[in-house]
Design a protein around this motif. Structure first.
Motif, PDB file in Angstrom:
ATOM      1  N   ALA A 369       0.833  -1.209   0.000  1.00 33.20           N
ATOM      2  CA  ALA A 369       0.000   0.000   0.000  1.00 33.20           C
ATOM      3  C   ALA A 369       0.867   1.258   0.000  1.00 33.20           C
ATOM      4  O   ALA A 369       0.526   2.268  -0.634  1.00 33.20           O
ATOM      5  CB  ALA A 369      -0.932  -0.001   1.208  1.00 33.20           C
ATOM      6  N   ARG A 370       1.996   1.203   0.690  1.00 36.88           N
ATOM      7  CA  ARG A 370       2.903   2.357   0.769  1.00 36.88           C
ATOM      8  C   ARG A 370       3.421   2.772  -0.605  1.00 36.88           C
ATOM      9  O   ARG A 370       3.707   3.963  -0.851  1.00 36.88           O
ATOM     10  CB  ARG A 370       4.077   2.002   1.707  1.00 36.88           C
ATOM     11  N   GLU A 371       3.521   1.810  -1.533  1.00 33.64           N
ATOM     12  CA  GLU A 371       4.049   2.088  -2.875  1.00 33.64           C
ATOM     13  C   GLU A 371       3.164   3.053  -3.661  1.00 33.64           C
ATOM     14  O   GLU A 371       3.607   3.639  -4.647  1.00 33.64           O
ATOM     15  CB  GLU A 371       4.209   0.786  -3.665  1.00 33.64           C
ATOM     16  N   PHE A 372       1.910   3.215  -3.243  1.00 34.60           N
ATOM     17  CA  PHE A 372       0.978   4.070  -3.983  1.00 34.60           C
ATOM     18  C   PHE A 372       0.862   5.474  -3.383  1.00 34.60           C
ATOM     19  O   PHE A 372      -0.079   6.201  -3.681  1.00 34.60           O
ATOM     20  CB  PHE A 372      -0.397   3.405  -4.061  1.00 34.60           C
ATOM     21  N   TRP A 373       1.841   5.832  -2.571  1.00 38.63           N
ATOM     22  CA  TRP A 373       1.857   7.176  -1.980  1.00 38.63           C
ATOM     23  C   TRP A 373       3.171   7.871  -2.305  1.00 38.63           C
ATOM     24  O   TRP A 373       4.246   7.297  -2.128  1.00 38.63           O
ATOM     25  CB  TRP A 373       1.692   7.104  -0.459  1.00 38.63           C
ATOM     26  N   ASP A 374       3.056   9.093  -2.799  1.00 37.75           N
ATOM     27  CA  ASP A 374       4.218   9.954  -3.011  1.00 37.75           C
ATOM     28  C   ASP A 374       4.322  10.851  -1.777  1.00 37.75           C
ATOM     29  O   ASP A 374       3.527  11.772  -1.598  1.00 37.75           O
ATOM     30  CB  ASP A 374       4.030  10.782  -4.291  1.00 37.75           C
ATOM     31  N   VAL A 375       5.285  10.530  -0.912  1.00 38.85           N
ATOM     32  CA  VAL A 375       5.457  11.265   0.343  1.00 38.85           C
ATOM     33  C   VAL A 375       6.690  12.149   0.222  1.00 38.85           C
ATOM     34  O   VAL A 375       7.772  11.665  -0.139  1.00 38.85           O
ATOM     35  CB  VAL A 375       5.599  10.300   1.535  1.00 38.85           C
ATOM     36  N   ARG A 376       6.535  13.418   0.527  1.00 39.93           N
ATOM     37  CA  ARG A 376       7.659  14.357   0.418  1.00 39.93           C
ATOM     38  C   ARG A 376       7.827  15.140   1.707  1.00 39.93           C
ATOM     39  O   ARG A 376       6.859  15.606   2.308  1.00 39.93           O
ATOM     40  CB  ARG A 376       7.448  15.329  -0.745  1.00 39.93           C
ATOM     41  N   TRP A 377       9.086  15.272   2.113  1.00 42.35           N
ATOM     42  CA  TRP A 377       9.416  16.033   3.312  1.00 42.35           C
ATOM     43  C   TRP A 377       9.422  17.518   2.972  1.00 42.35           C
ATOM     44  O   TRP A 377      10.028  17.952   1.998  1.00 42.35           O
ATOM     45  CB  TRP A 377      10.785  15.594   3.826  1.00 42.35           C
ATOM     46  N   ILE A 378       8.701  18.315   3.751  1.00 41.07           N
ATOM     47  CA  ILE A 378       8.645  19.764   3.524  1.00 41.07           C
ATOM     48  C   ILE A 378       9.606  20.465   4.473  1.00 41.07           C
ATOM     49  O   ILE A 378      10.534  21.147   4.050  1.00 41.07           O
ATOM     50  CB  ILE A 378       7.208  20.301   3.719  1.00 41.07           C
ATOM     51  N   ASP A 379       9.370  20.308   5.764  1.00 45.73           N
ATOM     52  CA  ASP A 379      10.294  20.798   6.777  1.00 45.73           C
ATOM     53  C   ASP A 379      10.016  20.012   8.050  1.00 45.73           C
ATOM     54  O   ASP A 379       9.200  19.093   8.051  1.00 45.73           O
ATOM     55  CB  ASP A 379      10.169  22.315   7.000  1.00 45.73           C
ATOM     56  N   GLN A 380      10.700  20.371   9.107  1.00 43.64           N
ATOM     57  CA  GLN A 380      10.594  19.607  10.340  1.00 43.64           C
ATOM     58  C   GLN A 380       9.137  19.436  10.786  1.00 43.64           C
ATOM     59  O   GLN A 380       8.435  20.408  11.028  1.00 43.64           O
ATOM     60  CB  GLN A 380      11.381  20.307  11.452  1.00 43.64           C
ATOM     61  N   GLY A 381       8.700  18.160  10.844  1.00 41.52           N
ATOM     62  CA  GLY A 381       7.341  17.867  11.288  1.00 41.52           C
ATOM     63  C   GLY A 381       6.284  18.012  10.223  1.00 41.52           C
ATOM     64  O   GLY A 381       5.104  17.775  10.494  1.00 41.52           O
ATOM     65  N   ASN A 382       6.647  18.389   8.993  1.00 47.43           N
ATOM     66  CA  ASN A 382       5.666  18.567   7.912  1.00 47.43           C
ATOM     67  C   ASN A 382       6.052  17.748   6.683  1.00 47.43           C
ATOM     68  O   ASN A 382       7.199  17.818   6.233  1.00 47.43           O
ATOM     69  CB  ASN A 382       5.563  20.040   7.510  1.00 47.43           C
ATOM     70  N   MET A 383       5.072  17.007   6.163  1.00 46.91           N
ATOM     71  CA  MET A 383       5.266  16.238   4.935  1.00 46.91           C
ATOM     72  C   MET A 383       4.007  16.356   4.081  1.00 46.91           C
ATOM     73  O   MET A 383       2.915  16.593   4.605  1.00 46.91           O
ATOM     74  CB  MET A 383       5.559  14.769   5.250  1.00 46.91           C
TER      75      MET A 383
END
Length: 503
Positions: A369-383
């Motif tokens: 399921a994780r493969e279908f999510w584009d997760v990006r780090w924005i800054d500390q504590g935010n994605m």
């Protein structure tokens, strides 16, 4: 290597679906056969690569039901193709299934040139899947017998492991085991089960509960026998009761995206992302309806496994989901009337001892399921979280691993945890009685020493001897050890003798 059936549909249409356990591949074989991790297909019976409907019908005939793929593939097939095939075989089993699902997923009717005749056909083959009685569609003479609905459905395959576990009749044996205990022993064993279940459910989450937390969770477990139906309000109340931080207490199902993370920094540490809030809420409504209905229509342990794992995969709260998912096993069994006399199967105790297997079972869903999510780090504590898949991966899921694990843990909870604790209590009583008949020892001191000695395989440690030297005679320590070691040795010999007799 050419693919066929679901594998071909997945590849050709770039569908969102988990990897197939046994994809169909065209091979130089003369008959359809399962070879290792593939379904080998003779070239003569493989549909043409561009014949999408042919691959749907092939899959329905030879590979069972994969609603995740069918929900995405059927809307991409022209209605005319299904109608033409239907004209050729108006009563064909697999074209009827395809047409039934096409209409369900598309929301539009196909043209029937003549009414379908014959008996009703189950959508899921009862010899391949565990099913429950469902709704009949007179238009296609199809009975939807899935566990759930066409908006949310769990599949459970009749694997050899699951069928063997079901034959153990775990719930009936647990009830009989408890009822056969003397009343005082029964109460103590059940009290132990409640306390241990609470402590180990927190321990799985790497938490050490305070006495107040444990007491509140035990109260929840006992309240499960009231058989309250699942609802958002009820689940919110349960979540609030398991959380001590007032800022983590929910007022409703979540309105923001949550996720699970490992110790790695940023997006790389995100191990699972459940469905977005709107989809989560929709599917939770379906799961709650299933939980309230399924207990009357399928084996309670099957229902418990589906509800527990289904809940944790939807993750409807920002915190407390793991504990609640395990509580729902107990709640489902109680709603089914499968646990009488306040009985509790300490499944969390068993899960704690099989923590690695528990994690692996969860990962069979969470990793793909994780493969279908584009997760990006924005800054500390935010994605940022961008779902690149199709909602079908959450709507239609394979509950086979979760159900197998639930059955295994229920069996262990009875045959290992409850039985071992009962033997422990019986041994405790015998040792206390033996010491009491010979020596005058304060009750609380004797109780503590006997429990410690049993826990240390028949030894009273130097530390304990020093701790109690002003209240307990030295010879009492030796006598407790002697009685305990003799009893444990006799039981070990008896057990080994029984094993030899079985051989």
């Amino acid at each position: 290597m050419n693919s066929a059936g679901y594998a071909c549909l997945q590849d050709a249409l770039q569908l969102s679906a988990f990897p197939l356990r046994q994809p169909a591949r065209v091979q130089p074989v003369t008959r359809l056969e399962r070879i290792g991790d593939i379904l080998a297909v003779p070239p003569a019976i493989a549909p043409a690569p561009d014949d999408l409907l042919g691959h749907v019908l092939f899959a329905l005939k030879h590979e069972g039901i994969n609603l995740t793929i069918l929900a995405q593939a059927l809307p991409r097939i022209p209605a005319q193709a299904l109608e033409a095939e239907l004209r050729k075989a108006p009563n064909g089993i697999y074209i009827r299934k395809a047409c039934f699902l096409y209409e369900a997923f598309n929301g539009e009717e196909l043209t029937q040139h003549s009414p379908v005749k014959g008996g009703f056909i189950p959508l899921f083959d009862p010899e391949q899947y565990l099913t429950m009685p469902g709704e009949r569609n007179s238009r296609w003479r199809i009975e939807f017998n899935g566990i759930g609905t066409l908006a949310y459905c769990a599949t459970v395959e009749r694997t050899p492991q699951i069928m063997v576990l079901l034959q153990h009749d775990i719930l009936a044996r647990a009830q009989q085991f408890i009822q056969n205990l003397p009343s005082g022993m029964m109460d103590r064993a059940i009290n132990w089960a409640y306390l241990s279940e609470a402590q180990d459910s927190f321990a799985i989450e790497k938490e050490s509960p305070s006495e107040d937390k444990s007491r509140r969770f035990i109260q929840l477990l006992r309240q499960a026998h009231e058989r309250i139906p699942l609802s958002e309000d009820y689940l919110v109340t349960l979540q609030n009761a398991t959380i001590s931080n007032p800022y983590d207490m929910a007022a409703a199902f979540r309105h923001e995206q949550n996720h699970l993370a490992s110790g790695l920094h940023g997006a790389a540490g995100v191990t699972y992302v459940p469905p977005a809030p709107d989809l989560c809420r929709e599917l939770m409504e379906q799961l709650m309806a299933l939980g309230n209905d399924a207990v009357k229509r399928i084996d309670p342990l099957i229902a418990a496994g589906i509800i527990s794992f289904g809940f944790v995969f939807l993750h409807p709260f920002m915190d407390g989901n793991g504990r609640l998912s395990r509580f729902l096993i107990h709640q489902t069994l109680c709603r089914a009337g499968a646990l009488e006399n306040g009985l509790l199967l300490p499944v969390s105790v068993a899960m704690k001892r099989e923590e690695r297997l528990y994690l692996e079972t969860l990962q069979e869903f969470s990793r793909p399921a994780r493969e279908f999510w584009d997760v990006r780090w924005i800054d500390q504590g935010n994605m940022s979280f961008n779902f690149t898949g199709h909602p079908a991966i959450y709507r239609f899921w394979d509950a086979t691993p979760g159900v197998r694990f639930t059955l295994e843990m229920a069996k262990r909870a009875l045959e290992v945890e409850l039985r071992e604790e009962t033997v422990f209590l019986q041994n405790y009583d015998k040792i206390v009685k033996a010491v009491d008949e010979r020596y005058d020892v304060r009750g609380s001191d004797l109780a503590n020493l006997v429990m410690m000695c049993l826990s240390q395989n028949g030894t009273v440690s130097k530390h304990r001897r020093k701790q109690y030297k002003y209240s307990v005679q030295e010879e009492v320590f030796d006598y407790i050890e002697q009685v305990t070691q003799t009893m444990l040795r006799d039981q070990k010999e008896e057990k080994e003798g029984a094993k030899i007799a079985d051989l």
